[in-house]
Design a protein around this motif. Sequence first.
Motif, short mmCIF file in Angstrom:
data_model
loop_
_atom_site.label_atom_id
_atom_site.label_comp_id
_atom_site.label_asym_id
_atom_site.label_seq_id
_atom_site.Cartn_x
_atom_site.Cartn_y
_atom_site.Cartn_z
N VAL A 240 -7.22 -1.22 -0.96
CA VAL A 240 -6.05 -2.04 -1.25
C VAL A 240 -5.78 -2.06 -2.75
O VAL A 240 -4.63 -1.95 -3.20
CB VAL A 240 -6.25 -3.47 -0.72
N THR A 241 -6.83 -2.20 -3.55
CA THR A 241 -6.66 -2.26 -5.00
C THR A 241 -6.07 -0.96 -5.54
O THR A 241 -5.12 -0.98 -6.35
CB THR A 241 -8.01 -2.54 -5.68
N ARG A 242 -6.60 0.15 -5.09
CA ARG A 242 -6.15 1.44 -5.62
C ARG A 242 -4.80 1.86 -5.04
O ARG A 242 -4.08 2.65 -5.65
CB ARG A 242 -7.21 2.49 -5.34
N ARG A 243 -4.45 1.33 -3.86
CA ARG A 243 -3.17 1.67 -3.26
C ARG A 243 -2.01 0.79 -3.73
O ARG A 243 -0.87 1.24 -3.80
CB ARG A 243 -3.28 1.56 -1.73
N TRP A 244 -2.33 -0.48 -4.12
CA TRP A 244 -1.26 -1.43 -4.39
C TRP A 244 -1.36 -2.16 -5.73
O TRP A 244 -0.34 -2.60 -6.25
CB TRP A 244 -1.21 -2.48 -3.27
N LEU A 245 -2.54 -2.31 -6.28
CA LEU A 245 -2.69 -3.15 -7.46
C LEU A 245 -2.86 -2.37 -8.75
O LEU A 245 -2.53 -2.88 -9.83
CB LEU A 245 -3.88 -4.11 -7.28
N ASN A 246 -3.38 -1.17 -8.69
CA ASN A 246 -3.53 -0.37 -9.90
C ASN A 246 -2.19 0.23 -10.31
O ASN A 246 -1.29 0.41 -9.49
CB ASN A 246 -4.55 0.76 -9.67
N GLU A 247 -2.05 0.52 -11.59
CA GLU A 247 -0.80 1.11 -12.09
C GLU A 247 -0.58 2.50 -11.49
O GLU A 247 0.52 2.82 -11.03
CB GLU A 247 -0.83 1.18 -13.61
N GLY A 248 -1.61 3.33 -11.49
CA GLY A 248 -1.49 4.65 -10.88
C GLY A 248 -1.90 4.60 -9.42
O GLY A 248 -3.08 4.76 -9.10
N LYS A 249 -0.97 4.35 -8.54
CA LYS A 249 -1.28 4.19 -7.11
C LYS A 249 -1.71 5.53 -6.51
O LYS A 249 -1.06 6.55 -6.71
CB LYS A 249 -0.07 3.65 -6.37
#
Length: 283
Positions: A240-249
């Motif tokens: 979830v973090t890497r798909r939606w919360l990080n700048e580089g999805k």
Amino acid sequence: MTKELAIPVTLPTGSMDAYVSAAFQLPMLSAEEEHALAVRLRERQDLAAAQALVMSHLRFVVRIARGYSGYGLPQSDLVQEGTVGLMKAVRRFDPDMGVRLVSFAVHWIKAEIHEYILRNWRIVKIATTKAQRKLFFNLRSAKKRLGWFSQQEVEEVAEDLGVKPETVLEMESRLANYDMAFDGSDHDDDDGPALAPAGYLPDLRDEPAALVEQADAEEQQREGLYSALDALDTRSRDIVTRRWLNEGKETLHELADEYGVSAERIRQIEAAAIKKLRRTLAA
């Protein structure tokens, strides 16, 4: 020379009066000619036949559009929208129904004009449901004769249209309102009182209490999100973090390669994690 070839392909556009005059000079079709053209359009997709049917019925569009002149909208726009309805009617017309095109097209012409009026009569849309649209046009017609409704008139209109009296009163109040520019118009008296909304509506965007309240609400939302994320398992939280919360999805395929599973499995984990997040945040 056939009748459709005698019909011009364009009308003057520089003047509404010239356009109307030209529309009423166009030749009308007999029932046999109209049927033959409609059959050609249906069976051969003959655009010349469609054009002849449209052009020969423009006079009816003008007549219908004139009935809506009391709404304060340009007559040219009403005619234009009505013509769009006529073209839709021509496309859907069945020559074997046993009726003339003008009888079939009236509904389509009025429908397009109604949509245009409802979109442009007020900045704020005044009618959204089918019942509200019907009530809008019926009340506008009645207002030309009655002015403000009495209670008896409200009940009579409600009974005729099959709605509640409260609905009639609500639409009546909407009709009584008018648009006002936030900063006023250029014709406002500079020496008089400031009656435009800009003169009396407060601007609370920089009000200290509102700013503090907004900051507190945003902080609570962040804390709630972090708390909900902590409740997830490590893999779900990472996805979830890497798909939606990080700048580089990252994409599903990138995460699938890293975890050694299919992209569909990553999507399922993501969907389950988001569903759990929503339940936690709503609690």
